[in-house]
Enzyme design. Sequence first.
Site, PDB file in Angstrom:
ATOM      1  CD  GLU A 251      -3.020  -0.905   2.317  1.00  0.00           C
ATOM      2  OE1 GLU A 251      -2.817  -0.066   3.226  1.00  0.00           O
ATOM      3  OE2 GLU A 251      -4.012  -1.650   2.303  1.00  0.00           O
TER       4      GLU A 251
ATOM      5  CE1 TYR B 210      -8.009  -3.092   4.740  1.00  0.00           C
ATOM      6  CE2 TYR B 210      -8.852  -4.123   6.729  1.00  0.00           C
ATOM      7  CZ  TYR B 210      -7.895  -4.021   5.750  1.00  0.00           C
ATOM      8  OH  TYR B 210      -6.804  -4.862   5.790  1.00  0.00           O
TER       9      TYR B 210
ATOM     10  CD  GLU C  76      -4.424  -5.582   3.601  1.00  0.00           C
ATOM     11  OE1 GLU C  76      -3.203  -5.778   3.379  1.00  0.00           O
ATOM     12  OE2 GLU C  76      -4.842  -4.648   4.301  1.00  0.00           O
TER      13      GLU C  76
ATOM     14  CE  LYS D  33      -3.241  -6.521  17.020  1.00  0.00           C
ATOM     15  NZ  LYS D  33      -2.285  -5.695  16.272  1.00  0.00           N
TER      16      LYS D  33
HETATM   17  C1  IDC Z   1      -2.961  -3.832  10.495  1.00  0.00           C
HETATM   18  C2  IDC Z   1      -3.188  -4.973  11.450  1.00  0.00           C
HETATM   19  C3  IDC Z   1      -2.883  -4.535  12.861  1.00  0.00           C
HETATM   20  C4  IDC Z   1      -1.463  -3.969  12.885  1.00  0.00           C
HETATM   21  C5  IDC Z   1      -1.331  -2.854  11.864  1.00  0.00           C
HETATM   22  C6  IDC Z   1       0.065  -2.270  11.783  1.00  0.00           C
HETATM   23  O1  IDC Z   1      -4.515  -5.436  11.321  1.00  0.00           O
HETATM   24  O2  IDC Z   1      -3.010  -5.611  13.763  1.00  0.00           O
HETATM   25  O3  IDC Z   1      -1.204  -3.457  14.174  1.00  0.00           O
HETATM   26  O4  IDC Z   1      -1.661  -3.356  10.578  1.00  0.00           O
HETATM   27  O5  IDC Z   1       0.938  -3.095  11.142  1.00  0.00           O
HETATM   28  C7  IDC Z   1      -3.977  -2.167   5.813  1.00  0.00           C
HETATM   29  C8  IDC Z   1      -2.650  -2.811   5.849  1.00  0.00           C
HETATM   30  C9  IDC Z   1      -2.576  -3.830   6.952  1.00  0.00           C
HETATM   31  C10 IDC Z   1      -3.301  -3.351   8.180  1.00  0.00           C
HETATM   32  C11 IDC Z   1      -4.777  -3.221   7.850  1.00  0.00           C
HETATM   33  C12 IDC Z   1      -5.642  -2.757   9.022  1.00  0.00           C
HETATM   34  O6  IDC Z   1      -2.263  -3.365   4.623  1.00  0.00           O
HETATM   35  O7  IDC Z   1      -1.219  -4.048   7.234  1.00  0.00           O
HETATM   36  O8  IDC Z   1      -3.157  -4.316   9.187  1.00  0.00           O
HETATM   37  N1  IDC Z   1      -4.924  -2.298   6.748  1.00  0.00           N
HETATM   38  O9  IDC Z   1      -5.243  -1.481   9.443  1.00  0.00           O
HETATM   39  N2  IDC Z   1      -4.429  -1.344   4.878  1.00  0.00           N
HETATM   40  C13 IDC Z   1      -5.645  -0.908   5.221  1.00  0.00           C
HETATM   41  C14 IDC Z   1      -5.987  -1.512   6.419  1.00  0.00           C
END
Ligand code: IDC
Length: 321
Positions: free
Chosen positions: A160, A223, A249, A288
């Site tokens: 990303e 999301y 994702e 988690k």
């Molecule tokens: C999040 C994980 C969380 C962690 C965080 C930091 O769910 O537990 O603490 O990263 O590393 C993304 C990212 C993905 C994120 C996820 C949710 O690719 O790494 O994971 N997210 O925030 N992009 C949008 C959302």
Amino acid sequence: MKKKIILFSVFTAMILTGALGIRAAVSQAAKPSPLQVRGTRIVNASGKTITLKGVSTHGIAWYPQYVNKSCFQSFKKMGANTVRLAFYSDDAAGYSKSLYKKVEEGIQAATDLGMYVVIDWHILSDGNPKTNQKKAKEFFTHFSKKYAGKSNILYEICNEPNGNVTWEKDIKPYASQMISLIRKYDKKAIIIVGTPTWSQDVDIVAQNPIKNQKNIMYALHFYAATHKDWIRDKLKKANQSGLPILVTEFSICDASGNGALDTKEAGKWMKLLKKYKIGRIAWNISNKNETSALIKSSCQKTGNIKKGDLSKSGKWIMKNW
Ligand code: IDC
């Protein structure tokens, strides 16, 4: 006596064909058909559209225990044909060369199960893919050399991109270099390129995609509780202009990976993805205490995961994707 012999041979034949039948099924499962990009879709060797449905690990530095065959098999039974191995690129997010081995274990497990594997260079806090490009080169040289010609590998070269980063100045030049590097070894595997603003701006990329390269796709992440119509509009626009997109994702909570689930918006997403036959990979395989975790936090199992072990998001996704 004759009757007995006939009966005996029929019986033996039945056992033999049964055993061979099982064997054929197993070896079929172990060899997924090579994929290629055709138009906006992925097709297999016989030209049939393949929709990837997958699950992504959390950062393998944090949750390495879920990188195992029994765990992946559990999700396969629930409909997954793909696993994404998230390898964070930033030191602060657990980057370590010693984790290459974990990626290899994950590839082996998925390969044994006949599943596709996305090797994900998970840039995130290091928003510009150029920041850690030296490490990215080392990473993709290692994996594309080792797995060249395997039919089930896909490379995702920058999860990303975000922050002060543009398609033209940063991501596209990075991608061009990484594609050449991977293609030195692996001529055919699908390479997925991240897009600006945390892999949302596929519409911007559609105006100037990478030319003269085969089997390139572009990432779109969502999301559902945060990303709604306006991101779906980007997807529609890009799809209509012919950009091949893969949702490497997603979750149905908010962009923090936590918070309330929005099943109404998630439903709209699923409808659109199914209509366009766009592949989708759910974040994340862990227990988690966050709503995007696919396994409920009270479950300590790291394999043989059943529907009853899934979190609310896990249950919804496995039912509706
Ligand atoms: C999040 C994980 C969380 C962690 C965080 C930091 O769910 O537990 O603490 O990263 O590393 C993304 C990212 C993905 C994120 C996820 C949710 O690719 O790494 O994971 N997210 O925030 N992009 C949008 C959302």
